[in-house]
Design a protein around this motif. Structure first.
Motif, PDB file in Angstrom:
ATOM      1  N   THR A  87      50.992  64.636  42.356  1.00  0.00           N
ATOM      2  CA  THR A  87      52.078  63.703  42.655  1.00  0.00           C
ATOM      3  C   THR A  87      53.356  64.065  41.890  1.00  0.00           C
ATOM      4  OG1 THR A  87      50.356  62.020  42.833  1.00  0.00           O
ATOM      5  CG2 THR A  87      52.600  61.243  42.966  1.00  0.00           C
ATOM      6  N   ALA A  90      57.710  61.793  45.032  1.00  0.00           N
ATOM      7  CA  ALA A  90      57.305  60.971  46.171  1.00  0.00           C
ATOM      8  C   ALA A  90      57.473  61.741  47.478  1.00  0.00           C
ATOM      9  CB  ALA A  90      58.119  59.682  46.201  1.00  0.00           C
ATOM     10  N   THR A  93      54.660  64.475  47.778  1.00  0.00           N
ATOM     11  CA  THR A  93      53.378  63.826  48.059  1.00  0.00           C
ATOM     12  C   THR A  93      53.357  63.246  49.466  1.00  0.00           C
ATOM     13  OG1 THR A  93      53.125  63.314  45.721  1.00  0.00           O
ATOM     14  CG2 THR A  93      51.751  62.069  47.257  1.00  0.00           C
ATOM     15  N   HIS A 122      41.629  60.329  45.782  1.00  0.00           N
ATOM     16  CA  HIS A 122      43.083  60.487  45.641  1.00  0.00           C
ATOM     17  C   HIS A 122      43.821  59.668  46.690  1.00  0.00           C
ATOM     18  CE1 HIS A 122      42.760  63.617  42.632  1.00  0.00           C
ATOM     19  NE2 HIS A 122      41.818  64.172  43.369  1.00  0.00           N
ATOM     20  N   LEU A 126      46.521  56.836  45.977  1.00  0.00           N
ATOM     21  CA  LEU A 126      47.878  56.948  46.510  1.00  0.00           C
ATOM     22  C   LEU A 126      48.237  55.788  47.431  1.00  0.00           C
ATOM     23  CD1 LEU A 126      48.075  60.778  47.129  1.00  0.00           C
ATOM     24  CD2 LEU A 126      49.349  59.445  45.432  1.00  0.00           C
ATOM     25  N   TYR A 129      49.148  53.212  44.899  1.00  0.00           N
ATOM     26  CA  TYR A 129      50.349  53.676  44.211  1.00  0.00           C
ATOM     27  C   TYR A 129      51.579  53.491  45.098  1.00  0.00           C
ATOM     28  CZ  TYR A 129      53.505  57.028  41.909  1.00  0.00           C
ATOM     29  OH  TYR A 129      54.563  57.633  41.292  1.00  0.00           O
ATOM     30  N   ILE A 138      54.175  57.203  51.380  1.00  0.00           N
ATOM     31  CA  ILE A 138      52.910  57.501  50.698  1.00  0.00           C
ATOM     32  C   ILE A 138      51.864  56.469  51.083  1.00  0.00           C
ATOM     33  CG2 ILE A 138      51.764  57.580  48.443  1.00  0.00           C
ATOM     34  CD1 ILE A 138      54.306  58.864  47.326  1.00  0.00           C
TER      35      ILE A 138
END
Length: 151
Positions: A87, A90, A93, A122, A126, A129, A138
């Motif tokens: 990451t 942004a 990712t 992950h 994410l 996140y 994301i």
């Protein structure tokens, strides 16, 4: 095997001739502090979006089956995994997740096990996140990949 894609550590310690110890510092990807890397991801995502939208699934699968086993695509997928696991930004990712979603659309038989067995933790991270930090790309791409992995 995804373990060949991931690096165990970005920093290492070595002893110089004078006995002093130094730590290698991870630098941004590529030149221009990763801007070219992000631009390349954006271009690849746009191209894959065109491919995914112009062919029907049966025809596309017949022409593309196994293409992800090609050395160039394996290298690209390794880079995507690195972007997703670390990451950096942004944008990096988000575009990496988008590319992975588009690759799943093109070749689901190859990408689904990878999502389920390698990237699933992950993706869950994410998804949360992206929602907490207000990164809609994301969040939405991770959500889409989780849905595809669990179908």
């Amino acid at each position: 095997d995804s373990s060949s894609c991931t690096s165990s550590s970005l920093s290492s310690s070595n002893d110089d001739d004078d006995g002093s110890e130094y730590t290698a510092i991870a630098t941004p990807q590529g030149k221009a502090w990763g801007a070219l890397h992000t631009h390349a991801l954006r271009v690849l995502a746009s191209a894959l979006s065109q491919v995914a939208s112009t062919c029907d699934c049966t025809e596309r699968h017949r022409h593309t089956a196994g293409f992800l086993n090609d050395a160039v695509w394996r290298t690209i997928v390794c880079s995507l995994v690195h972007n997703i696991e670390t990451t950096h930004t942004a944008d990096t990712t988000g575009y990496s997740l988008k590319i992975l979603r588009l690759l799943h659309t093109i070749d689901p038989e190859t990408v689904t096990p990878f999502l389920q067995h390698t990237l699933f933790p992950h993706l869950v991270y994410l998804q949360e996140y992206g929602e907490e930090r207000l990164f809609p790309m994301i969040h939405s791409e991770a959500t889409s990949l989780i849905r595809r992995a669990t179908q």
